[in-house]
Motif scaffolding. Structure first.
Motif, mmCIF file in Angstrom:
data_model
loop_
_atom_site.group_PDB
_atom_site.id
_atom_site.type_symbol
_atom_site.label_atom_id
_atom_site.label_comp_id
_atom_site.label_asym_id
_atom_site.label_seq_id
_atom_site.Cartn_x
_atom_site.Cartn_y
_atom_site.Cartn_z
ATOM 1 N N GLY A 73 0.830 -1.202 0.000
ATOM 2 C CA GLY A 73 0.000 0.000 0.000
ATOM 3 C C GLY A 73 0.865 1.252 0.000
ATOM 4 O O GLY A 73 1.943 1.269 -0.580
ATOM 5 N N TYR A 74 0.398 2.240 0.696
ATOM 6 C CA TYR A 74 1.161 3.479 0.770
ATOM 7 C C TYR A 74 1.374 3.862 2.227
ATOM 8 O O TYR A 74 0.635 3.465 3.116
ATOM 9 C CB TYR A 74 0.462 4.609 0.004
ATOM 10 C CG TYR A 74 -0.915 4.951 0.502
ATOM 11 C CD1 TYR A 74 -1.099 5.960 1.437
ATOM 12 C CD2 TYR A 74 -2.042 4.267 0.045
ATOM 13 C CE1 TYR A 74 -2.351 6.279 1.904
ATOM 14 C CE2 TYR A 74 -3.299 4.587 0.495
ATOM 15 C CZ TYR A 74 -3.451 5.590 1.425
ATOM 16 O OH TYR A 74 -4.690 5.909 1.886
ATOM 17 N N VAL A 75 2.437 4.651 2.435
ATOM 18 C CA VAL A 75 2.812 5.059 3.789
ATOM 19 C C VAL A 75 1.979 6.259 4.195
ATOM 20 O O VAL A 75 1.877 7.241 3.468
ATOM 21 C CB VAL A 75 4.320 5.422 3.842
ATOM 22 C CG1 VAL A 75 4.693 5.950 5.212
ATOM 23 C CG2 VAL A 75 5.157 4.229 3.466
ATOM 24 N N GLY A 76 1.398 6.203 5.359
ATOM 25 C CA GLY A 76 0.647 7.330 5.885
ATOM 26 C C GLY A 76 1.523 8.178 6.793
ATOM 27 O O GLY A 76 2.624 7.783 7.176
ATOM 28 N N LEU A 77 1.049 9.324 7.158
ATOM 29 C CA LEU A 77 1.787 10.219 8.041
ATOM 30 C C LEU A 77 1.246 10.094 9.458
ATOM 31 O O LEU A 77 0.072 9.815 9.674
ATOM 32 C CB LEU A 77 1.642 11.665 7.556
ATOM 33 C CG LEU A 77 2.110 11.949 6.131
ATOM 34 C CD1 LEU A 77 1.857 13.401 5.779
ATOM 35 C CD2 LEU A 77 3.574 11.600 5.964
ATOM 36 N N ASP A 78 2.141 10.351 10.434
ATOM 37 C CA ASP A 78 1.700 10.298 11.824
ATOM 38 C C ASP A 78 1.040 11.625 12.201
ATOM 39 O O ASP A 78 0.836 12.492 11.358
ATOM 40 C CB ASP A 78 2.878 9.937 12.754
ATOM 41 C CG ASP A 78 3.971 10.998 12.773
ATOM 42 O OD1 ASP A 78 3.732 12.139 12.324
ATOM 43 O OD2 ASP A 78 5.074 10.671 13.250
ATOM 44 N N ALA A 79 0.746 11.807 13.478
ATOM 45 C CA ALA A 79 0.060 13.011 13.945
ATOM 46 C C ALA A 79 0.882 14.270 13.722
ATOM 47 O O ALA A 79 0.342 15.367 13.669
ATOM 48 C CB ALA A 79 -0.288 12.862 15.423
#
Length: 135
Positions: free
Chosen positions: A102-108
């Protein structure tokens, strides 16, 4: 323009090139013919400006800029249309976020979690953190 143009119809005589280069020197008295020439030239230039003359080049440049802007804004290869944006956003499968393949998401903090990166990349980040932390 609302201001009345100071009309000066006496044509006079153009001063010689040497006088136009050096100018009048202290103690010299400009001839009436040379002064008439100067004031007539000033009058003719102001008359042309007041009549709107001399703006043709600016009008051509403005028309060219307006054409370029219109052409640029209509170029759908450079700009995403609203329909294309909706279609692209619909293709994003939120179920693949942070998943293998998939793709990498960003943290807070809007950062990528290093744990989501391949091992070699994590090592490089750790190396940078250790060796360049003073910058």
């Amino acid at each position: 323009m609302a201001e009345l143009l100071p009309t000066w119809n006496a044509v006079g005589a153009e001063p010689p090139a040497e006088l136009k280069t050096t100018g009048w020197q202290p103690g010299m008295k400009p001839s009436a013919q040379h002064m008439n020439w100067l004031f007539n030239r000033i009058y003719k230039c102001l008359e042309e400006i007041q009549a709107g003359g001399g703006t043709e080049e600016l009008e051509r440049e403005l028309a060219a800029l307006q054409f370029s802007l219109t052409t640029h804004l209509a170029d759908n290869e450079k700009h995403v249309t609203p329909q294309e944006r909706i279609g692209w956003n619909a293709k994003e499968d939120k179920n693949n976020k942070n998943k293998p393949g998939g793709y990498v998401g960003l943290d807070a903090n809007s950062k990528i979690n290093p744990a989501q990166l391949p091992d070699a990349t994590r090592l490089d980040l750790e190396y940078l953190k250790i060796n360049y932390s003073n910058f």
